[in-house]
Design a protein around this motif. Structure first.
Motif, PDB file in Angstrom:
ATOM      1  N   ALA A   1       1.609   2.105   5.811  1.00  0.00           N
ATOM      2  CA  ALA A   1       0.670   2.513   6.852  1.00  0.00           C
ATOM      3  C   ALA A   1      -0.017   1.336   7.519  1.00  0.00           C
ATOM      4  O   ALA A   1      -0.092   0.221   6.965  1.00  0.00           O
ATOM      5  N   PHE A   2      -0.542   1.620   8.710  1.00  0.00           N
ATOM      6  CA  PHE A   2      -1.471   0.745   9.402  1.00  0.00           C
ATOM      7  C   PHE A   2      -2.725   1.545   9.720  1.00  0.00           C
ATOM      8  O   PHE A   2      -2.638   2.711  10.118  1.00  0.00           O
ATOM      9  N   THR A   3      -3.895   0.944   9.544  1.00  0.00           N
ATOM     10  CA  THR A   3      -5.154   1.540   9.993  1.00  0.00           C
ATOM     11  C   THR A   3      -5.951   0.475  10.720  1.00  0.00           C
ATOM     12  O   THR A   3      -5.779  -0.723  10.478  1.00  0.00           O
ATOM     13  N   ASP A   4      -6.818   0.917  11.621  1.00  0.00           N
ATOM     14  CA  ASP A   4      -7.654  -0.054  12.322  1.00  0.00           C
ATOM     15  C   ASP A   4      -8.820   0.673  12.985  1.00  0.00           C
ATOM     16  O   ASP A   4      -8.814   1.905  13.124  1.00  0.00           O
TER      17      ASP A   4
ATOM     18  N   PHE B   1      -5.831   8.430   0.274  1.00  0.00           N
ATOM     19  CA  PHE B   1      -6.132   7.181  -0.435  1.00  0.00           C
ATOM     20  C   PHE B   1      -4.932   6.237  -0.390  1.00  0.00           C
ATOM     21  O   PHE B   1      -5.095   5.022  -0.237  1.00  0.00           O
ATOM     22  N   ALA B   2      -3.729   6.814  -0.519  1.00  0.00           N
ATOM     23  CA  ALA B   2      -2.522   5.983  -0.493  1.00  0.00           C
ATOM     24  C   ALA B   2      -2.328   5.336   0.877  1.00  0.00           C
ATOM     25  O   ALA B   2      -1.926   4.169   0.973  1.00  0.00           O
ATOM     26  N   ILE B   3      -2.615   6.073   1.944  1.00  0.00           N
ATOM     27  CA  ILE B   3      -2.509   5.513   3.291  1.00  0.00           C
ATOM     28  C   ILE B   3      -3.477   4.350   3.460  1.00  0.00           C
ATOM     29  O   ILE B   3      -3.115   3.274   3.970  1.00  0.00           O
ATOM     30  N   LEU B   4      -4.697   4.515   3.027  1.00  0.00           N
ATOM     31  CA  LEU B   4      -5.696   3.453   3.164  1.00  0.00           C
ATOM     32  C   LEU B   4      -5.330   2.243   2.308  1.00  0.00           C
ATOM     33  O   LEU B   4      -5.472   1.091   2.743  1.00  0.00           O
TER      34      LEU B   4
ATOM     35  N   ALA C   1      -2.319   0.379   3.917  1.00  0.00           N
ATOM     36  CA  ALA C   1      -2.734  -0.401   5.075  1.00  0.00           C
ATOM     37  C   ALA C   1      -3.486  -1.665   4.657  1.00  0.00           C
ATOM     38  O   ALA C   1      -3.278  -2.743   5.222  1.00  0.00           O
ATOM     39  N   GLU C   2      -4.341  -1.530   3.659  1.00  0.00           N
ATOM     40  CA  GLU C   2      -5.144  -2.671   3.218  1.00  0.00           C
ATOM     41  C   GLU C   2      -4.294  -3.738   2.532  1.00  0.00           C
ATOM     42  O   GLU C   2      -4.481  -4.932   2.725  1.00  0.00           O
TER      43      GLU C   2
ATOM     44  N   VAL D   1       2.983   2.145  -1.065  1.00  0.00           N
ATOM     45  CA  VAL D   1       2.242   2.704  -2.187  1.00  0.00           C
ATOM     46  C   VAL D   1       2.946   3.970  -2.681  1.00  0.00           C
ATOM     47  O   VAL D   1       3.291   4.849  -1.871  1.00  0.00           O
ATOM     48  N   THR D   2       3.163   4.035  -3.980  1.00  0.00           N
ATOM     49  CA  THR D   2       3.775   5.218  -4.600  1.00  0.00           C
ATOM     50  C   THR D   2       2.699   6.031  -5.305  1.00  0.00           C
ATOM     51  O   THR D   2       1.937   5.500  -6.102  1.00  0.00           O
TER      52      THR D   2
END
Length: 342
Positions: free
Chosen positions: A203-206, A327-330, A333-334, A339-340
């Protein structure tokens, strides 16, 4: 029966209170908010009563059920206390902002023997229920891939606090940003539609545009984009945004062996089924949902599971599964890693 509502913001005003009022099983609604004026406003609007403390609400033996409409960081506090006081609880999403908090709530439910339901209301949308039937009948063969998105102009355009100081923008209160606000809805929906769970995430978050009341970037993400793999091997993408300025998008496409299901893509048809031999089947469903979310069916389902002693249509365990995917997406991205989920 008598219902209590903790937290008198927009979701209480537009979903919980009107649906309790419309249900013939409910005699009275009791409102609590840390801002007494907000509680009084909803009590006037929905012919209810107010209390000055949570304890007064939870110790009232006549109150059968509680809607926990508090901000994210308080869900585990109020829901756990309500269950411990012998109340059935409908908790707003996300169930909690940590796995530990969610587990505390689920443990309280099991110890109390009361119902705990979480408001993942997209399961109740008629188009989503129809799409699930199509998938369960295997009309298009097995599911291969999918894409889903949920975005709008931001909670400051919808919530009670229509300013940049909204709690949704605060790290200590929201915790999860747009991924916990909008993303958790779509992740739960994917689990529901596909009878499957997200297993791996990149993932990417911003924070692309939102600023707080001081003009500084908010402390949580306003956009998230993820690639997902499910336990049954389906591949897909998901995007969530508070910066879809100009047009809300709350759509999903599921691609199968023999065609595709498009949900909320067309302005007139809630579902379009496109078969591999170029046939298009349009579904024009009578929708109860509006942008203000009235007539969602959530409260009726909650009351029925209490009245008829049925399993809630969205359990605490299912809600935890959805928020674990958030939580896995965050985390993905971090850390810039796949993440599994375990």
């Amino acid at each position: 029966m008598k219902a209590g509502i903790i937290g008198c913001g927009a979701i209480a005003k537009f979903l919980h209170a009107p649906e309790y009022q419309a249900n013939p099983c409910i005699d009275t609604i009791v409102f609590y908010d840390r801002n007494p004026e907000r509680a009084a406003m909803l009590a006037d609007l929905f012919d209810g009563n107010t209390v000055s403390t949570v304890e007064e609400l939870l110790t009232d033996p006549a109150v059968n059920m509680i809607s926990d409409c508090s901000s994210n960081e308080n869900h585990h506090i109020f829901t756990t206390k309500a269950l411990q006081h012998g109340k059935h609880v409908l908790c707003e999403k996300p169930i909690a902002v940590t796995v530990e908090q969610a587990n505390e709530m689920i443990a309280a439910q099991k110890a109390s023997g009361k119902k705990l339901m979480v408001n993942h209301n997209q399961r109740f949308f008629r188009a989503h229920q129809q799409a699930k039937k199509i998938l369960e009948r295997h009309e298009l063969g097995k599911v291969l891939t999918f894409r889903t998105t949920f975005g709008h102009a931001g909670p400051e355009h919808w919530g009670t606090n229509k300013t940049s100081s909204t709690w949704f923008f605060k790290k200590d209160r929201s915790g999860l940003g747009v991924a916990g606000d909008l993303g958790v809805h779509k992740l739960d929906l994917l689990h529901y539609l596909l009878d499957d769970e997200v297993e791996q995430v990149s993932a990417f978050t911003d924070t692309l545009d939102k600023t707080d009341e001081n003009g500084q970037p908010i402390g949580v993400c306003d956009n998230a984009v993820a690639s997902l793999k499910t336990r049954k091997g389906r591949l897909g993408t998901a995007s969530f945004s508070w910066t879809y300025y100009g047009e809300k998008d709350d759509s999903t496409v599921i691609y199968c062996e023999h065609g595709a299901i498009k949900i909320y893509h067309h302005p007139d048809y809630q579902i379009q089924v496109l078969t591999a031999d170029q046939e298009t089947i349009n579904y024009e469903l009578q929708e109860g949902q509006t942008d203000q979310q009235a007539d969602s069916g959530v409260i009726d389902a909650f009351i029925d599971c209490i009245r008829l002693d049925k399993m809630p249509p969205v359990t605490g365990e299912e809600a935890l599964t959805a928020v674990k995917a958030v939580f896995a997406i965050l985390e993905a991205a971090e850390t810039e890693r796949v993440v599994t989920l375990t």
